[in-house]
Design an enzyme around this catalytic site. Sequence first.
Site, PDB file in Angstrom:
ATOM      1  N   SER A 150       0.850  -1.179   0.000  1.00 17.77           N
ATOM      2  CA  SER A 150       0.000   0.000   0.000  1.00 17.77           C
ATOM      3  C   SER A 150       0.888   1.231   0.000  1.00 17.77           C
ATOM      4  O   SER A 150       1.969   1.245   0.596  1.00 17.77           O
ATOM      5  CB  SER A 150      -0.886   0.027   1.251  1.00 17.77           C
ATOM      6  OG  SER A 150      -1.557   1.267   1.380  1.00 17.77           O
TER       7      SER A 150
ATOM      8  N   TYR B  95      -2.328  -0.797  10.031  1.00 17.59           N
ATOM      9  CA  TYR B  95      -2.282  -1.142   8.609  1.00 17.59           C
ATOM     10  C   TYR B  95      -0.969  -0.684   7.970  1.00 17.59           C
ATOM     11  O   TYR B  95      -0.305  -1.449   7.268  1.00 17.59           O
ATOM     12  CB  TYR B  95      -3.470  -0.494   7.898  1.00 17.59           C
ATOM     13  CG  TYR B  95      -3.567  -0.812   6.429  1.00 17.59           C
ATOM     14  CD1 TYR B  95      -3.973  -2.066   5.997  1.00 17.59           C
ATOM     15  CD2 TYR B  95      -3.266   0.157   5.466  1.00 17.59           C
ATOM     16  CE1 TYR B  95      -4.082  -2.356   4.641  1.00 17.59           C
ATOM     17  CE2 TYR B  95      -3.374  -0.122   4.120  1.00 17.59           C
ATOM     18  CZ  TYR B  95      -3.785  -1.383   3.709  1.00 17.59           C
ATOM     19  OH  TYR B  95      -3.875  -1.673   2.366  1.00 17.59           O
TER      20      TYR B  95
END
Length: 243
Positions: free
Chosen positions: A138, A152
């Site tokens: 990401s 995350y």
Amino acid sequence: MTDRVAVITGGSRGIGAAVAEHLARDGFDIAFSYARSEAQANELCKKIEQIGRKAKAIQADGATVEGNRKIIAETVSHFGRIDALVCNAGAYPYTTIDQASIEDIEKVLNLNVRGVMVETREALRHMKSGGRIILMGSAFAGRLPFPGLSLYGATKAALRGFAQGAARDLGKKGITINVVEPGPIDTDMNPADAEGAAALAGFVATGAYGHVGDIARMVSFLARPDAGYITGAAIPVDGGLLA
């Protein structure tokens, strides 16, 4: 036996499904895992078969070691080989660290980090020179523009380090490993018209969400023989979120 086989974890919908279809068009037979979306998994199998490739859907819990091993074992049992592994399954916890539970921490680490490591380890037992490993990271590994993303972001940053180290382990075996780092992508889990989406798009240089095909095309490139000199890299496909 078949010519080339790709495994995609978390492949029944969203980015995973787009990757599966794109690799099928590239000539791979496809195995993919799913957790709960059986109807979507069956529909994806039909699409892959309509493209002219074989498909195998595997129900597994990617947060467990047993589930990770099952994905690889069933692929090899069904197809006889693995040429590309795309570790796409992941959790997206949205909580500040002071509000996170121990269960939140364990879940995201088990699925986003340990699962990738176990799947990679297991797949390498069946992967020959020319093999490709692609991890779905990401852009939040490099920039966290608002609160609630610490868990995350940490797991996606971990994939950068894992790929760099594994690239050294695997380079002389002719196997590459890279991370694709999406920015905001329009999916059913993260729709471009959701509340707060406009604020996130504002951090992107293009000012817009991307599409699943943007990610699938990058994975497709990294899975090709042409990409054999790219390894240990984290490649953003983020519309300039990291710019």
